[in-house]
Scaffold this active site. Structure first.
Site, short mmCIF file in Angstrom:
data_model
loop_
_atom_site.label_atom_id
_atom_site.label_comp_id
_atom_site.label_asym_id
_atom_site.label_seq_id
_atom_site.Cartn_x
_atom_site.Cartn_y
_atom_site.Cartn_z
N ASP A 1 0.86 -1.24 0.16
CA ASP A 1 -0.04 0.04 0.11
C ASP A 1 1.15 1.13 0.02
O ASP A 1 1.41 1.59 1.06
CB ASP A 1 -1.00 0.08 1.25
CG ASP A 1 -1.73 1.28 1.38
OD1 ASP A 1 -1.86 2.05 0.49
OD2 ASP A 1 -2.50 1.40 2.58
N GLU B 1 36.54 14.98 0.18
CA GLU B 1 35.69 14.41 1.21
C GLU B 1 34.72 15.61 1.43
O GLU B 1 35.12 16.97 1.74
CB GLU B 1 36.32 14.49 2.50
CG GLU B 1 35.69 14.10 3.55
CD GLU B 1 36.42 14.06 5.14
OE1 GLU B 1 35.99 13.91 6.02
OE2 GLU B 1 37.74 14.33 4.95
N ARG C 1 32.33 17.21 3.80
CA ARG C 1 31.97 17.14 5.21
C ARG C 1 30.92 17.86 5.71
O ARG C 1 30.50 17.64 6.82
CB ARG C 1 33.21 17.79 5.98
CG ARG C 1 34.67 16.99 5.44
CD ARG C 1 35.77 17.76 6.43
NE ARG C 1 35.74 18.04 7.69
CZ ARG C 1 35.99 17.05 8.68
NH1 ARG C 1 36.44 15.82 8.13
NH2 ARG C 1 35.89 17.29 9.85
#
Length: 482
Positions: free
Chosen positions: A61, A367, A369
């Protein structure tokens, strides 16, 4: 039963069915991810699961799943992905968990709001551009483990309380041992100050049994049980699948020991919050496209343009990478939080850091952050990839736009130099406004759609209003006698 390690990405429907028979699996747990990023599931006896289950799917559902369909069009189907299966270590009966894709009934088209589908489209779009054939993702999720959590809301009250035996505020409790973790000094003393080595090790054991290669674990900076477990990088969808399994395993190992784990970014006032630093790179035919031995931080020009895309679109990206009001309790200027839209080789307050301690042609990466683990990983990774690709395709130069590099202590810059550095949005409402103004890059290749973005903004504005409209306990302390 000893759980078998299933290597993610290597299993077919036939192999899964053979595994079920050979290992005595009693139930199969079919899981989908809702818009906010939480698993929902339905459990089926293993005897009822066959090849047709993988071909026809499992009905559910959709009107009861957050962000999906209305009650007038609620019938939907989840299609199991045999490459995303692991043995659930927390059920009494032997159970195999399988991540699923969401389809519409009838024509069996993919459902555009399925976060896993959006991530899959982002991977396909990357290949279509010809820029690279693979993206790599290595998120570092931080979390807290508490001994007690209480909260309540009502028209006339609001409160919360968290507690941990190792918390700094418990030095005066009866029976204390004097080894509580001082505020901001949790990185990373040995026992008896670190009380959770064995708990984290058990989490790592379960992660590895689920096929997730663990690299390390340690206590994090904050008091009261902040932790981090790192796992190996992988492709976008596979890593998002691993994030979902990671959060599930961490929470349930903690529960096994009468504790509770949370990925909420800022559950404590005055101490470090929890982030999800996301390492990322691109490769073509196995070659890391981010590497250049002579480049800044050993990064290629392509990688710098990728950074340019991330930083240029960061105000809009935060609507996906930092999607809760609590996210912005962590993203506060002047602290260690990575709010500054600059890149750097070493400055951890920069939004983008370039890891250089073990730089090599294989490991070169960036990276980002700013994100935290309340993000839906499928949506957050897809959005970051689209921003980075936009930076590459449009030659966005982060240096020319004033995004760095800055290798000095940002907090000690003079006022004029500091004022030139942009910051991430200060609130969820602000990040949603940026997303409304800057989202064309997300629409390329049909990865995101206007309809999905409107649904996301509406959902998040409801959450923001639920916080904005409620009186806060601090307001009583500050203004009750005004």
């Amino acid at each position: 039963m000893t759980p078998e390690v299933l290597t993610p990405g290597t299993w077919t429907a036939e192999k899964v069915l053979e595994f079920i028979r050979e290992r005595g699996i009693a139930y199969v747990d079919f899981r989908l991810v809702d818009l906010p990023g939480q698993w929902q599931h339905v459990t089926v006896p293993a005897a009822e699961v066959d090849l047709d289950t993988f071909r026809r799917g499992v009905p559910f559902d959709g009107s009861s799943v957050r962000g999906f369909r209305g009650i007038e069009e609620s019938d939907m189907v989840m299609m199991p992905d045999p490459a995303a299966a692991f043995v659930d270590p927390f059920t009494a009966a032997p159970t195999l968990a399988i991540a699923c894709d969401v389809y519409l009934p009838g024509a069996r088209d993919r459902y555009e709001r399925d976060p896993r589908f959006i991530a899959q489209k982002a991977e396909a779009y990357l290949r279509e551009t010809g820029i690279a054939d693979q993206s790599w993702w290595g998120p570092e999720l931080e979390f807290f483990v508490f001994d007690e959590v209480r909260f309540g809301l009502g028209p006339n009250e609001a409160f919360h309380l968290v507690d941990s035996a190792e918390a700094a505020w418990n030095t005066g409790r009866p029976g204390g041992n004097g080894y509580q973790v001082r505020h901001k000094q949790g990185y990373f003393p040995v026992a008896p100050t670190d009380t959770m080595t064995d708990l984290r090790t058990e989490m790592c054991d379960e992660l590895q049994r689920a096929g997730i290669r663990v690299e390390r674990h340690h206590h994090e900076v904050a008091t009261a049980g902040q932790a981090e477990i790192n796992f190996a990088a992988g492709s976008l969808v596979q890593t998002a699948d691993n994030v979902m399994a990671y959060k599930y395993i961490v929470r349930n190992v903690a529960r096994r020991h009468g504790k509770t784990a949370t990925f909420m970014p800022k559950p404590l006032y005055g101490d470090n919050g929890s982030g999800m630093h996301v390492h990322q790179s691109l490769s073509q035919n196995g070659t890391n496209l981010f590497w250049d031995e002579n480049g800044y931080g050993h990064l290629s020009q392509l990688a710098l343009h990728y950074i340019g895309g991330i930083l240029y679109h960061a105000p809009a990206l935060t609507a996906f990478t930092n999607p809760t009001t609590n996210s912005y309790r962590r993203l506060v200027p002047g602290y260690e939080a990575p709010v500054n839209l600059v890149f750097s080789k070493g400055n951890r307050s920069a939004a983008v850091r370039i890891p250089i301690s073990i730089a090599s042609p294989r490991s070169a990466r960036i990276e980002f952050r700013t994100p935290d683990a309340t993000a839906n990983p499928y949506l957050a990774f897809a959005a970051m990839l689209m921003a980075g690709l936009d930076g590459i395709m449009n030659g966005i130069d982060p240096v020319a736009l004033g995004y760095g590099p800055i290798d000095k202590n940002i907090y000690k810059l003079d006022g004029e130099e500091r004022a030139r550095i942009r910051s991430v949005p200060a609130s969820l409402e602000e990040s949603l406004r940026h997303l409304e103004e800057d989202h064309e890059f997300l629409l390329r290749g049909g990865v995101f759609t206007e309809e999905f973005l409107e649904t996301w903004v509406d959902l998040k504005r409801e959450e923001a209003d639920a916080v904005r409209l409620r009186p806060h306990p601090a307001e009583f302390a500050l203004f009750f006698d005004a």
